[in-house]
Design a protein around this motif. Structure first.
Motif, PDB file in Angstrom:
ATOM      1  N   VAL A 227       0.801  -0.985   0.044  1.00 36.59           N
ATOM      2  CA  VAL A 227      -0.069  -0.023   0.083  1.00 36.59           C
ATOM      3  C   VAL A 227       0.738   1.315   0.085  1.00 36.59           C
ATOM      4  N   ALA A 228       0.770   2.017  -1.013  1.00 30.99           N
ATOM      5  CA  ALA A 228       1.611   3.244  -1.341  1.00 30.99           C
ATOM      6  C   ALA A 228       0.971   4.427  -0.763  1.00 30.99           C
ATOM      7  N   ILE A 229       1.605   5.347  -0.163  1.00 27.71           N
ATOM      8  CA  ILE A 229       1.095   6.581   0.211  1.00 27.71           C
ATOM      9  C   ILE A 229       1.819   7.745  -0.451  1.00 27.71           C
ATOM     10  N   VAL A 230       1.278   8.816  -0.829  1.00 25.22           N
ATOM     11  CA  VAL A 230       2.000   9.846  -1.545  1.00 25.22           C
ATOM     12  C   VAL A 230       1.174  11.278  -0.735  1.00 25.22           C
ATOM     13  N   GLU A 231       1.935  11.738  -0.119  1.00 26.67           N
ATOM     14  CA  GLU A 231       1.530  13.444   0.522  1.00 26.67           C
ATOM     15  C   GLU A 231       1.941  14.679  -0.130  1.00 26.67           C
ATOM     16  N   ASP A 232       1.067  15.426   0.104  1.00 27.05           N
ATOM     17  CA  ASP A 232       0.939  16.753  -0.419  1.00 27.05           C
ATOM     18  C   ASP A 232       1.911  17.647   0.343  1.00 27.05           C
ATOM     19  N   GLN A 233       1.884  18.934  -0.260  1.00 30.56           N
ATOM     20  CA  GLN A 233       2.871  20.109   0.266  1.00 30.56           C
ATOM     21  C   GLN A 233       2.468  20.327   1.830  1.00 30.56           C
ATOM     22  N   HIS A 234       1.290  20.064   2.323  1.00 30.41           N
ATOM     23  CA  HIS A 234       0.843  20.350   3.746  1.00 30.41           C
ATOM     24  C   HIS A 234       1.208  19.046   4.620  1.00 30.41           C
ATOM     25  N   ASP A 235       1.564  17.924   3.795  1.00 35.03           N
ATOM     26  CA  ASP A 235       1.788  16.470   4.246  1.00 35.03           C
ATOM     27  C   ASP A 235       0.495  15.742   4.587  1.00 35.03           C
ATOM     28  N   ASP A 236      -0.384  16.315   3.957  1.00 30.88           N
ATOM     29  CA  ASP A 236      -1.732  15.557   4.061  1.00 30.88           C
ATOM     30  C   ASP A 236      -1.671  14.316   2.924  1.00 30.88           C
ATOM     31  N   THR A 237      -2.513  13.346   3.182  1.00 31.37           N
ATOM     32  CA  THR A 237      -2.681  12.195   2.541  1.00 31.37           C
ATOM     33  C   THR A 237      -3.361  12.541   1.241  1.00 31.37           C
ATOM     34  N   ALA A 238      -2.476  12.339   0.085  1.00 30.31           N
ATOM     35  CA  ALA A 238      -3.051  12.743  -1.428  1.00 30.31           C
ATOM     36  C   ALA A 238      -3.307  11.521  -2.295  1.00 30.31           C
ATOM     37  N   ILE A 239      -2.577  10.569  -2.014  1.00 26.29           N
ATOM     38  CA  ILE A 239      -2.942   9.047  -2.664  1.00 26.29           C
ATOM     39  C   ILE A 239      -2.637   7.963  -1.642  1.00 26.29           C
ATOM     40  N   ILE A 240      -3.568   7.025  -1.947  1.00 22.50           N
ATOM     41  CA  ILE A 240      -3.323   5.791  -1.262  1.00 22.50           C
ATOM     42  C   ILE A 240      -3.709   4.792  -2.379  1.00 22.50           C
ATOM     43  N   GLY A 247       4.751  -4.088 -10.117  1.00 19.50           N
ATOM     44  CA  GLY A 247       4.826  -2.835 -10.342  1.00 19.50           C
ATOM     45  C   GLY A 247       5.540  -1.998  -9.166  1.00 19.50           C
ATOM     46  N   PHE A 248       6.340  -2.711  -8.308  1.00 16.01           N
ATOM     47  CA  PHE A 248       6.902  -2.257  -7.208  1.00 16.01           C
ATOM     48  C   PHE A 248       7.957  -1.332  -7.916  1.00 16.01           C
ATOM     49  N   LEU A 249       8.565  -1.490  -8.794  1.00 15.68           N
ATOM     50  CA  LEU A 249       9.771  -0.765  -9.236  1.00 15.68           C
ATOM     51  C   LEU A 249       9.179   0.340 -10.291  1.00 15.68           C
ATOM     52  N   ASP A 250       8.288  -0.174 -11.234  1.00 15.40           N
ATOM     53  CA  ASP A 250       7.984   0.947 -12.301  1.00 15.40           C
ATOM     54  C   ASP A 250       6.743   1.945 -11.679  1.00 15.40           C
ATOM     55  N   ARG A 251       5.758   1.415 -11.178  1.00 17.38           N
ATOM     56  CA  ARG A 251       4.638   2.062 -10.617  1.00 17.38           C
ATOM     57  C   ARG A 251       5.072   3.140  -9.367  1.00 17.38           C
ATOM     58  N   GLU A 252       6.079   2.397  -8.654  1.00 11.66           N
ATOM     59  CA  GLU A 252       6.606   3.292  -7.646  1.00 11.66           C
ATOM     60  C   GLU A 252       7.613   4.462  -8.082  1.00 11.66           C
ATOM     61  N   ALA A 253       8.345   4.045  -9.347  1.00  5.04           N
ATOM     62  CA  ALA A 253       8.944   5.073  -9.960  1.00  5.04           C
ATOM     63  C   ALA A 253       7.996   6.444 -10.281  1.00  5.04           C
ATOM     64  N   GLU A 254       6.875   5.979 -10.784  1.00  4.93           N
ATOM     65  CA  GLU A 254       6.063   7.091 -11.215  1.00  4.93           C
ATOM     66  C   GLU A 254       5.161   7.721 -10.104  1.00  4.93           C
ATOM     67  N   LEU A 255       5.040   7.121  -8.854  1.00  2.81           N
ATOM     68  CA  LEU A 255       4.623   8.091  -7.915  1.00  2.81           C
ATOM     69  C   LEU A 255       5.707   8.680  -7.205  1.00  2.81           C
ATOM     70  N   GLU A 257       7.825  10.471  -8.935  1.00  6.96           N
ATOM     71  CA  GLU A 257       7.822  11.597  -9.698  1.00  6.96           C
ATOM     72  C   GLU A 257       6.552  12.689  -9.149  1.00  6.96           C
ATOM     73  N   THR A 258       5.609  11.997  -8.967  1.00 11.43           N
ATOM     74  CA  THR A 258       4.488  12.639  -8.306  1.00 11.43           C
ATOM     75  C   THR A 258       4.779  13.385  -7.070  1.00 11.43           C
ATOM     76  N   ALA A 259       5.582  12.636  -6.103  1.00 10.64           N
ATOM     77  CA  ALA A 259       6.068  13.175  -4.722  1.00 10.64           C
ATOM     78  C   ALA A 259       7.081  14.028  -5.040  1.00 10.64           C
ATOM     79  N   TYR A 260       7.926  14.055  -6.008  1.00 17.48           N
ATOM     80  CA  TYR A 260       8.947  15.226  -6.285  1.00 17.48           C
ATOM     81  C   TYR A 260       8.090  16.468  -6.769  1.00 17.48           C
ATOM     82  N   ASP A 261       6.988  16.182  -7.532  1.00 13.08           N
ATOM     83  CA  ASP A 261       6.270  17.609  -8.014  1.00 13.08           C
ATOM     84  C   ASP A 261       5.767  18.290  -6.928  1.00 13.08           C
ATOM     85  N   ILE A 262       5.139  17.466  -5.774  1.00 11.84           N
ATOM     86  CA  ILE A 262       4.416  18.414  -4.933  1.00 11.84           C
ATOM     87  C   ILE A 262       5.157  18.376  -3.784  1.00 11.84           C
TER      88      ILE A 262
END
Length: 443
Positions: A227-240, A247-255, A257-262
Motif C-alpha cells: 500500500v503506497a502513500i503519497v503526501e502533498d505539500q501540507h503533509d496531508d494524504t493525497a494518494i493511497i 509494479g513495485f519498481l515501475d509504478r513506484e517510480a511514477e509515484l 515523480e508525483t511526490a517530487y512535483d508536490i
C-alpha cells in the motif's frame, strides 16, 4: 565533561562578531493548490487498495505480515488499521511487524515503542504486533554475493504486505527512493539488513542496490503487493494506492515523480542564513531533508542537490518525537545549546554506524542563544548589509507553508504568484537572547 561548557556564551560571540546588524523579519506564506483525501474516506480507499492486490496464492485463513514503521506519515494508524480490517475481511489472519531497520535502538521492544509513538498499537489497528530483530537469510545477490535478509516473522507468514509513503530520499537519487522497495530491503531487513545495505552502498550505490535486492525479495518471498502513500505539500494524504509486486519498481517510480512535483521546498534559490527551529527523524531520515536544504555532506557517493544555495544553517533544537536522535545535525553550521541538551549520543551513534554516515552526526559549534546563533551565521557568510540579507526562519524542513523572512525576501515575494506576504517586517524581538516569536507555523 559538563555539556553546558561546550556552549559559547552570547557575550563572547557578540564580542567576536563586532557590530553585526540583524535584518528585520516579516512573514511569508507559500500558495499551494492541493486536493487532500478527506479523512472520512481513508478507510474506504485503503480497503480498495488492499482488495486490488493479488491474493490468489494465499491460503484461506493464512497469516499476512503487514510491514509498517516509517515516521511522519499522516493518518498512519488509520491507514494501517484499514489494511488490517481489509485483510481480515478477505478471510486472512493479519499481524503487524516493525519494518524500520535499526530504529528504536535496534531492539524489539524499542521498535514496538516506535510504532506506539506513531499511533500504531494492537488496540489502535486491531491485531497483534510481532516485534523481533531476528532475520532469516533468503538469498544472496548474483554478482556481489551480498546476503539478503528479512524479518523472521514476515518470512514465516503466508503473505507480506508493506505499507509506506513514497517520497524523495535524503541520501541518494534513483528511479525508486523511499517507499515500498526500500521498506522491503532495509526496513524489513532490520538492523542486520540495514547495516549490510549501508556498508555495501559505499561501493554499490543505493540506486542500483535497492532495485536488484527488491527483485530478489519478490522472487523469494510471498509479497502480495504493498500500500503506497503519497503526501502533498501540507503533509496531508493525497494518494493511497495498492501496488502489485510487478509494479513495485515501475509504478513506484511514477509515484516518486508525483511526490517530487508536490513536495514542499524552500521557495528561494540563494540564501544567506536559514534558521531551522527543529531537527528530527520524524521530519526526515537526516533530520533536515537534504532535498530541501541543498546539502548532502555525508551521503555515500551521491552529489548534493543543485539548489538552494544556503551559506549558513542555524539549528535551534530537536523534535520531541526524535527522542534525542540527532542524525543529520552535521548539516548545520551552528546549533543552539538546546540541541546539546536534548541529544542522546547512543541512539545517534547507532543510527550513524548503521547508515555509515558518521559525518552526519558531527557536532557544529554550539551557542547559548538565538541572537548569538543568528549573529554568528550572518557574520561568517560574507559582507551583506542587514537590509539586503536573505534570511529565512522555518519550523522544520517538512513544514514550509509559513516562514519568517527578511526584508529582502519579502520584497522578492511581492512579485511572485506562489508567495504571499502576510506579515510586514519588524525588528527581531528577543527575550534573554532567545527569539520571542513562536515557531513559524504557530505564529
Amino acid at each position: 565533561m559538563d555539556r553546558s561548557s561546550l556552549a559559547v556564551p552570547e557575550s563572547v560571540v557578540l564580542e567576536a562578531t563586532g557590530e553585526q546588524a540583524l535584518p528585520e523579519m516579516g512573514v511569508v506564506e507559500q500558495v499551494w493548490e492541493t486536493d487532500p483525501i478527506d479523512p472520512a474516506d481513508i478507510e474506504a480507499l485503503t480497503r480498495q487498495a488492499v482488495e486490488s492486490l493479488d491474493w490468489g496464492g494465499v491460503p484461506d485463513g493464512g497469516e499476512v505480515a503487514i510491514g509498517a514503521g516509517s515516521r511522519g506519515i499522516a493518518n498512519l494508524a488509520a491507514i494501517v488499521g484499514g489494511v488490517v480490517t481489509a485483510v481480515d475481511e478477505l478471510g486472512y489472519d493479519p499481524f503487524v511487524f516493525p519494518a524500520m531497520g535499526s530504529h528504536g535502538g535496534a531492539t524489539a521492544e524499542g521498535q514496538r515503542e516506535k510504532l506506539e509513538a506513531l499511533g500504531v498499537t494492537e488496540s489502535s489497528v486491531g491485531c497483534e504486533i510481532r516485534s523481533s530483530m531476528d532475520v532469516v537469510e533468503v538469498g544472496r545477490t548474483a554478482e556481489r554475493d551480498v546476503p539478503v535478509v528479512a524479518d523472521a516473522n514476515a518470512v514465516a507468514a503466508d503473505a507480506i504486505l508493506p505499507v509506506n509513503r513514497v517520497k524523495p530520499h535524503t541520501d541518494f537519487d534513483g528511479a525508486v527512493e523511499s517507499g515500498l522497495s526500500k521498506m522491503l530491503v532495509i526496513g524489513m531487513g532490520k538492523q542486520r539488513g540495514a547495516k549490510i545495505a549501508h556498508e555495501w552502498a559505499v561501493d554499490w550505490s543505493f540506486r542500483n542496490m535497492i532495485p536488484e535486492i527488491t527483485e530478489q525479495l519478490l522472487e523469494a518471498l510471498p509479497v502480495v503487493g504493498g500500500v503506497a502513500i503519497v503526501e502533498d505539500q501540507h503533509d496531508d494524504t493525497a494518494i493511497i494506492e495498492g501496488v502489485r509486486p510487478s509494479g513495485f519498481l515501475d509504478r513506484e517510480a511514477e509515484l516518486l515523480e508525483t511526490a517530487y512535483d508536490i513536495m514542499p521546498t524552500i521557495p528561494f534559490d540563494e540564501l544567506d542564513v536559514v534558521v531551522v527551529d527543529r531537527v528530527g527523524k520524524d521530519v526526515s531520515g537526516q533530520g533536515m531533508d537534504t532535498n530541501v536544504i541543498g546539502r548532502r555532506p555525508f551521503a555515500i557517493n551521491e552529489p548534493a542537490p543543485d539548489r538552494p544555495d544556503i551559506k549558513r544553517i542555524f539549528a535551534r533544537g530537536l523534535t520531541e518525537t526524535t527522542h534525542g536522535n540527532a542524525m543529520g545535525i552535521g548539516s548545520a553550521d551552528f546549533v543552539h545549546e538546546a540541541v546539546l541538551d536534548e541529544l542522546e549520543a547512543e541512539k545517534t551513534l547507532i543510527n550513524a554506524i548503521t547508515a555509515s554516515t558518521v559525518r552526519g552526526v558531527r557536532l557544529p559549534p554550539v551557542v547559548e542563544t538565538d541572537r548569538a546563533g543568528l549573529t554568528a551565521s550572518l557574520s561568517t557568510g560574507g559582507v551583506v548589509p542587514a537590509g539586503e540579507a536573505r534570511v529565512l526562519r522555518v519550523t522544520d524542513t517538512m513544514r514550509l507553508d509559513r516562514m519568517y523572512a527578511s526584508t529582502a525576501l519579502l520584497e522578492a515575494a511581492r512579485d511572485r504568484d506562489d508567495l504571499r506576504v502576510v506579515g510586514e517586517a519588524e525588528p527581531i524581538a528577543f527575550e534573554d537572547g532567545q527569539f520571542a516569536a513562536p515557531t513559524p507555523h504557530q505564529g
